[in-house]
Design a protein around this motif. Structure first.
Motif, PDB file in Angstrom:
ATOM      1  N   LEU A  60       0.830  -1.209   0.000  1.00  0.00           N
ATOM      2  CA  LEU A  60       0.000   0.000   0.000  1.00  0.00           C
ATOM      3  C   LEU A  60       0.862   1.256   0.000  1.00  0.00           C
ATOM      4  CD1 LEU A  60      -2.820  -0.930   2.552  1.00  0.00           C
ATOM      5  CD2 LEU A  60      -3.074  -0.646   0.093  1.00  0.00           C
ATOM      6  N   GLN A  61       1.941   1.214   0.757  1.00  0.00           N
ATOM      7  CA  GLN A  61       2.816   2.382   0.822  1.00  0.00           C
ATOM      8  C   GLN A  61       3.477   2.658  -0.528  1.00  0.00           C
ATOM      9  OE1 GLN A  61       5.115   1.047   4.189  1.00  0.00           O
ATOM     10  NE2 GLN A  61       3.815   2.113   5.664  1.00  0.00           N
ATOM     11  N   GLN A  62       3.713   1.602  -1.309  1.00  0.00           N
ATOM     12  CA  GLN A  62       4.294   1.792  -2.638  1.00  0.00           C
ATOM     13  C   GLN A  62       3.357   2.535  -3.579  1.00  0.00           C
ATOM     14  OE1 GLN A  62       6.031  -1.737  -4.504  1.00  0.00           O
ATOM     15  NE2 GLN A  62       6.259  -2.659  -2.476  1.00  0.00           N
ATOM     16  N   VAL A  63       2.042   2.431  -3.314  1.00  0.00           N
ATOM     17  CA  VAL A  63       1.067   3.102  -4.178  1.00  0.00           C
ATOM     18  C   VAL A  63       1.008   4.601  -3.883  1.00  0.00           C
ATOM     19  CG1 VAL A  63      -1.369   3.086  -4.927  1.00  0.00           C
ATOM     20  CG2 VAL A  63      -0.251   0.955  -4.298  1.00  0.00           C
ATOM     21  N   GLY A  64       1.581   5.027  -2.741  1.00  0.00           N
ATOM     22  CA  GLY A  64       1.583   6.443  -2.399  1.00  0.00           C
ATOM     23  C   GLY A  64       0.276   6.921  -1.810  1.00  0.00           C
ATOM     24  N   LEU A  65      -0.349   6.077  -0.999  1.00  0.00           N
ATOM     25  CA  LEU A  65      -1.644   6.406  -0.396  1.00  0.00           C
ATOM     26  C   LEU A  65      -1.429   7.219   0.883  1.00  0.00           C
ATOM     27  CD1 LEU A  65      -3.144   2.859  -0.928  1.00  0.00           C
ATOM     28  CD2 LEU A  65      -3.662   4.897  -2.270  1.00  0.00           C
ATOM     29  N   SER A  66      -2.212   8.253   1.037  1.00  0.00           N
ATOM     30  CA  SER A  66      -1.974   9.239   2.108  1.00  0.00           C
ATOM     31  C   SER A  66      -2.694   8.854   3.395  1.00  0.00           C
ATOM     32  CB  SER A  66      -2.427  10.626   1.648  1.00  0.00           C
ATOM     33  OG  SER A  66      -3.802  10.624   1.289  1.00  0.00           O
ATOM     34  N   TYR A  67      -2.310   7.729   3.977  1.00  0.00           N
ATOM     35  CA  TYR A  67      -2.944   7.248   5.198  1.00  0.00           C
ATOM     36  C   TYR A  67      -2.259   7.813   6.437  1.00  0.00           C
ATOM     37  CZ  TYR A  67      -5.192   3.664   2.300  1.00  0.00           C
ATOM     38  OH  TYR A  67      -5.933   3.017   1.353  1.00  0.00           O
ATOM     39  N   ASP A  68      -3.062   8.006   7.480  1.00  0.00           N
ATOM     40  CA  ASP A  68      -2.518   8.288   8.804  1.00  0.00           C
ATOM     41  C   ASP A  68      -2.241   6.940   9.458  1.00  0.00           C
ATOM     42  OD1 ASP A  68      -1.902   8.966  11.368  1.00  0.00           O
ATOM     43  OD2 ASP A  68      -3.689  10.178  11.746  1.00  0.00           O
ATOM     44  N   TRP A  69      -1.018   6.433   9.278  1.00  0.00           N
ATOM     45  CA  TRP A  69      -0.693   5.077   9.724  1.00  0.00           C
ATOM     46  C   TRP A  69      -0.693   4.946  11.245  1.00  0.00           C
ATOM     47  CZ3 TRP A  69      -1.180   1.012   6.821  1.00  0.00           C
ATOM     48  CH2 TRP A  69      -1.039   1.127   5.446  1.00  0.00           C
ATOM     49  N   GLU A  70      -0.689   6.063  11.968  1.00  0.00           N
ATOM     50  CA  GLU A  70      -0.745   5.970  13.427  1.00  0.00           C
ATOM     51  C   GLU A  70      -2.108   5.479  13.910  1.00  0.00           C
ATOM     52  OE1 GLU A  70       0.562   9.404  15.501  1.00  0.00           O
ATOM     53  OE2 GLU A  70       2.555   9.426  14.565  1.00  0.00           O
ATOM     54  N   ARG A  71      -3.094   5.472  13.029  1.00  0.00           N
ATOM     55  CA  ARG A  71      -4.431   4.995  13.398  1.00  0.00           C
ATOM     56  C   ARG A  71      -4.701   3.589  12.875  1.00  0.00           C
ATOM     57  NH1 ARG A  71      -8.123   9.678  14.709  1.00  0.00           N
ATOM     58  NH2 ARG A  71      -6.750  11.480  14.755  1.00  0.00           N
ATOM     59  N   GLU A  72      -3.713   2.944  12.343  1.00  0.00           N
ATOM     60  CA  GLU A  72      -3.878   1.596  11.804  1.00  0.00           C
ATOM     61  C   GLU A  72      -4.424   0.651  12.868  1.00  0.00           C
ATOM     62  OE1 GLU A  72      -1.083  -1.861   9.666  1.00  0.00           O
ATOM     63  OE2 GLU A  72      -0.178  -0.176  10.739  1.00  0.00           O
ATOM     64  N   LEU A  73      -5.311  -0.243  12.463  1.00  0.00           N
ATOM     65  CA  LEU A  73      -5.865  -1.231  13.385  1.00  0.00           C
ATOM     66  C   LEU A  73      -5.997  -2.568  12.681  1.00  0.00           C
ATOM     67  CD1 LEU A  73      -9.075  -1.730  12.482  1.00  0.00           C
ATOM     68  CD2 LEU A  73      -9.360   0.486  13.570  1.00  0.00           C
ATOM     69  N   ALA A  74      -6.058  -3.624  13.477  1.00  0.00           N
ATOM     70  CA  ALA A  74      -6.315  -4.980  12.988  1.00  0.00           C
ATOM     71  C   ALA A  74      -7.362  -5.604  13.895  1.00  0.00           C
ATOM     72  CB  ALA A  74      -5.036  -5.811  12.987  1.00  0.00           C
ATOM     73  N   THR A  75      -8.410  -6.144  13.318  1.00  0.00           N
ATOM     74  CA  THR A  75      -9.523  -6.645  14.128  1.00  0.00           C
ATOM     75  C   THR A  75      -9.144  -7.856  14.969  1.00  0.00           C
ATOM     76  OG1 THR A  75     -10.335  -8.022  12.308  1.00  0.00           O
ATOM     77  CG2 THR A  75     -11.201  -5.789  12.463  1.00  0.00           C
ATOM     78  N   CYS A  76      -8.007  -8.508  14.648  1.00  0.00           N
ATOM     79  CA  CYS A  76      -7.584  -9.677  15.426  1.00  0.00           C
ATOM     80  C   CYS A  76      -6.724  -9.295  16.616  1.00  0.00           C
ATOM     81  CB  CYS A  76      -6.826 -10.664  14.542  1.00  0.00           C
ATOM     82  SG  CYS A  76      -5.281 -10.009  13.878  1.00  0.00           S
ATOM     83  N   SER A  77      -6.439  -8.012  16.782  1.00  0.00           N
ATOM     84  CA  SER A  77      -5.650  -7.556  17.924  1.00  0.00           C
ATOM     85  C   SER A  77      -6.538  -7.461  19.163  1.00  0.00           C
ATOM     86  CB  SER A  77      -5.040  -6.185  17.626  1.00  0.00           C
ATOM     87  OG  SER A  77      -4.544  -5.598  18.813  1.00  0.00           O
ATOM     88  N   PRO A  78      -6.046  -7.939  20.322  1.00  0.00           N
ATOM     89  CA  PRO A  78      -6.842  -7.801  21.556  1.00  0.00           C
ATOM     90  C   PRO A  78      -7.222  -6.360  21.858  1.00  0.00           C
ATOM     91  CG  PRO A  78      -5.033  -9.330  21.902  1.00  0.00           C
ATOM     92  CD  PRO A  78      -4.817  -8.711  20.550  1.00  0.00           C
ATOM     93  N   ASP A  79      -6.389  -5.404  21.430  1.00  0.00           N
ATOM     94  CA  ASP A  79      -6.698  -3.993  21.646  1.00  0.00           C
ATOM     95  C   ASP A  79      -7.955  -3.577  20.891  1.00  0.00           C
ATOM     96  OD1 ASP A  79      -4.454  -3.749  23.198  1.00  0.00           O
ATOM     97  OD2 ASP A  79      -3.200  -2.945  21.589  1.00  0.00           O
TER      98      ASP A  79
END
Length: 856
Positions: free
Chosen positions: A117-136
């Protein structure tokens, strides 16, 4: 200065710079009051981490990214996050196949796809990344489940449910396609009776239906699909007393006006009354029929193109409206799970009943006449409105009025009542697999179902499990995890071992992005309510009655629990088309065998490499089974991310399917190369100074481009035509005579600014190359100058007897004045040359276009 466009060099360079400067990080404190920035929440449906991006991903995320970048340049504070729909059967099945743990498999895939995804140059705020399988994350999925439980909207019951024999788990009604197959595995679904967890989505059926009217910026087909799935029916429940019994059979009908034409009542073969009402002489035949029906799928039983079968059980009911007895039948087309499990047969006015009655020689009683009807012989069921006949006191009434009157009579005599029903059924959420969110309840022999205290969340998935995929949750085998004391009384109890459907995870993830690192609550209430609802949501139409309906439901429940202050999660929805690749099909084969991978075929002479049979070339949705996929990584390596982005945006409007053709990709690469050469050449010219000359025609082209591209964004994201406008501006700049003027500089900066959301890397590089400081992505979006669009002069065509003989420049102020146009035309050299010695019979002046002299 390098005059060659080298995306493989500049794209990683700028991606690193943007990451270091946190260019796309968003601040919650920047929104929420009159004095702060307006917010814009741009979101793509988050992906399942399969390990590799496909072109559908690239198209979806690029569309959203262009919108996000545009809104930032317009001055909005933009939330544009990314996460991972990471629980589910594919990861568990892959882990079983590879003898590894689903978590290891999933997180490795996430790392790989994040890099892509980063190679595509997408302007994401990666500090908000989440994964539904994370206990958090799933801590709060469990918290939401407890909200449903506390509200009386979650319950467990024994029910006949859909069983996927391949994935070995229960699936919801919404996850069964129109052919009765599992949406994921493709297996024909079986019916099993099991104790399962449900959410009461039916309690919100009317709200979900009515609030579709609020979604003005959703595609109409999606709203229609949801409305049809909810399936509201207005009618009546009518009761038919069983002859010789105190019991009644209740049916729901949308046509109470036809009740006087009932000639039989039909029960579902599974109805509990069948066993008690079947007469001795019919027992054997009825039992045999029921066994035959058990082997039929629900689709087979209800299909319109299949003959309906049934059998009389020997019992009868009274029709209270007519006082007559009518027989009770059972039939394969009646399902116990739908409605009351019973229907009234009105052959004269129902297509299915008419065919059934003809097949079994049952009476057909006409009770509604077609307007102006003369032929009394009924050749087919009449299902429209008409005039009541053979209906006692209602004869002569129109059938629409009679509906209301008949229901009133039923209510007065306690024969029935008005009723609204829905096709929608409660959402079955429990799954008999491991890789999912544990359901946070404990089963106590004394207290029954006990919710896990909020302070004990999350109930974490244990890691030491044996994954079998055999249809029972592996968690049930872990005594150390299952056996726990009851939180309420301390008695030895057991945890729930089913996990939740993954659509639970995706039904609220958009809320978590507002405050993704909060470990004290699901998210700060102000942050959630300030960012939500999502302003632009982009994803596939295949989720219309799964994810999109579930998300609306969960949003409404959390609103009613006091968490949210809005009714709908997604204000505007864009359902992008599929990406199709050229593939080859052998028309003599079926199933997966008919597809021949493109790599094995000579496009000049397409033949099956195994049989030599001619192949048919066509575009089809990219997939591994068809062998027509294109790797985004390989495409980026060959063309660059900006070229890939431009192609996916230019080839077709976002909502239409896109056909991948290398020639079109190369066309976009050539365009970016032209822009590169144009700007890099200007950068050298600029060093020698810029003149103050103004080129009115070029300035007009510049401001037309600004106006048209802005309108393409604001008028429905017509991104393909926006790129066309940039191409026109590029051509105007290329054709400009003076490439060192202030107007030319304005044109170059305009072109790069308009291009920035679409091709962010090359725009950033060229912006820097011409001497600008700061990121182009922090520049303000441009507004056009209306004065620049005006034309000082127009070109007037001169005709003599309809033939073009020349042209003339006239002031635009005279363009609509016929007399002035004639005077200008008469005085022109072209006209005088042909008018000399001629008699003018007539002058035809077309304002703004031409003057035609008719002469002899």
């Amino acid at each position: 200065m390098d005059t060659r466009y080298n995306p493989q060099q500049i794209e990683p360079k700028w991606q690193k710079v943007w990451a270091e400067k946190q260019l796309d990080k968003v601040n919650n404190d920047a929104i929420g009051s009159e004095t702060k920035k307006k917010k814009f929440y741009a979101l793509s449906m988050f992906p399942y981490p399969s390990g590799d991006l496909h072109m559908g991903h690239v198209r979806n995320y690029t569309i959203t990214d262009v919108i996000a970048r545009y809104k930032r340049m317009q001055g909005y504070q933009v939330l544009h996050p990314m996460g991972w729909d990471a629980f589910g059967l594919p990861a568990e099945n892959a882990a079983i196949d590879r003898n590894t743990h689903p978590a290891k498999w999933t997180y490795a895939n996430i790392d790989n796809m994040r890099s892509q995804l980063q190679q595509v140059g997408l302007s994401y705020d990666w500090e908000r990344e989440l994964a539904t399988c994370s206990p958090d994350y799933y801590k709060w999925t469990q918290w939401i489940f407890l909200q449903f439980l506390e509200a009386g909207l979650a319950y467990q019951k024994e029910a006949k449910v859909n069983w996927d024999p391949i994935d070995q788990t229960v699936i919801a009604n919404e996850q069964v396609d129109s052919e009765g197959r599992s949406w994921r595995s493709g297996a024909l679904v079986e019916k099993r009776k099991l104790r399962q967890w449900f959410l009461k989505i039916t309690d919100y059926a009317e709200q979900l239906l009515q609030d579709l009217d609020k979604l003005n910026d959703w595609p109409s087909n999606v709203k229609i699909m949801q409305a049809n799935w909810i399936g509201k029916s207005t009618g009546a429940e009518l009761s038919f007393p069983i002859v010789g019994s105190e019991e009644k059979i209740t049916v729901f009908t949308t046509r109470p006006d036809t009740v006087y034409g009932v000639s039989y009542v039909v029960l579902a073969p599974e109805h509990p009354l069948v066993e008690t009402l079947t007469t001795a002489d019919q027992k054997e035949a009825v039992s045999k029929f029921i066994e035959e029906v058990k082997n039929l799928s629900e689709i087979d039983r209800t299909s319109d193109d299949r003959p309906k079968r049934g059998i009389a059980i020997g019992a009868s009911v009274f029709n209270p409206f007519t006082g007559k007895e009518v027989p009770i039948w059972i039939a394969d087309y009646v399902l116990f799970e739908y409605g009351t499990g019973a229907v009234m047969g009105v052959p004269a006015h129902d297509v299915r009943d008419f065919a059934f009655a003809k097949q079994y020689n049952l009476p057909i009683q006409i009770v509604i006449n077609a307007p102006n009807a003369t032929d009394k012989a009924l050749k087919a069921a009449y299902t429209e409105a008409g005039i009541m006949i053979n209906s006692g006191e209602f004869d002569g009434l129109d059938s629409v009025t009679a509906k209301t009157k008949i229901v009133e009579l039923a209510e007065k005599n306690q024969w029935g009542n008005a009723k609204i029903t829905y096709r929608l059924r409660d959402w079955l959420i429990s799954r008999q697999r491991y890789w999912g969110c544990p359901i946070p309840v404990i089963h106590c022999p004394k207290c029954g179902i006990v919710p896990v205290p909020h302070a004990d969340l999350p109930i974490a998935l244990p890691e030491d499990v044996e994954l079998t995929g055999r249809g029972a949750s592996p968690l049930a085998q872990l005594d150390s995890w299952v056996n726990v004391p009851c939180p309420k009384c301390g008695t030895a109890a057991k945890r729930e071992t089913d996990t939740m459907d993954t659509f639970i995870d995706s039904s609220w993830y958009f809320l978590r992005f507002a405050d993704a690192r909060n470990d004290q609550e699901i998210g700060d209430r102000n942050a959630i309510n300030n960012w939500m609802p999502v302003d632009q949501y982009v994803g596939g139409v295949e989720h219309a009655i799964l994810h999109l309906l579930y998300s609306r439901f969960v949003t409404k429940v959390l609103r009613d629990r006091g968490l949210l202050n809005f009714d709908e999660p997604f204000t505007r929805l864009l359902t992008q088309g599929m990406v199709q690749g050229l593939t080859y099909m052998n028309p003599n084969k079926g199933g997966k065998d008919k597809w021949v991978p493109s790599a094995l075929v000579d496009p000049k002479d397409p033949k099956d490499p195994k049989t030599g049979e001619p192949l048919q070339a066509l575009f089809a949705t990219m997939s591994k089974s068809k062998g027509n996929g294109v790797s985004p990584e390989q495409a980026i390596a060959k063309y660059g991310a900006d070229t890939l982005r431009m192609f996916t945006l230019f080839k077709a409007p976002p909502e239409k399917d896109l056909e991948w053709e290398d020639a079109d990709v190369e066309g976009q690469q050539r365009f970016l190369n032209r822009v590169w050469r144009l700007v890099s050449s200007f950068a050298e010219t600029k060093q020698n100074g810029i003149s103050k000359k103004v080129d009115k025609n070029l300035r007009r082209a510049i401001h037309i481009a600004i106006k048209e591209v802005s309108e393409d964004f604001d008028g429905g994201y017509q991104l393909n035509t926006a790129i066309s406008e940039m191409m026109k501006l590029s051509n105007a700049l290329q054709d400009a005579e003076d490439k060192s003027s202030a107007t030319f500089l304005e044109g170059i900066e305009t072109l790069l600014t308009l291009l920035a959301p679409f091709a962010p890397h090359i725009a950033e590089e060229l912006w820097s190359l011409i001497g600008n400081e700061g990121s182009i992505h922090l520049q303000s979006w441009l507004t056009h100058d209306p004065d620049a669009l005006t034309v000082d002069e127009i070109t007037l065509v001169i005709q003599i007897n309809g033939k073009v003989r020349g042209s003339l420049q006239v002031p635009s102020s005279a363009s609509n004045d016929k007399q002035a146009l004639e005077e200008y035309a008469r005085s022109s050299d072209a006209a005088q040359k042909y008018l000399e010695g001629k008699e003018i019979k007539k002058v035809i002046a077309v304002p703004g276009k031409l003057v035609n002299f008719v002469v002899v």
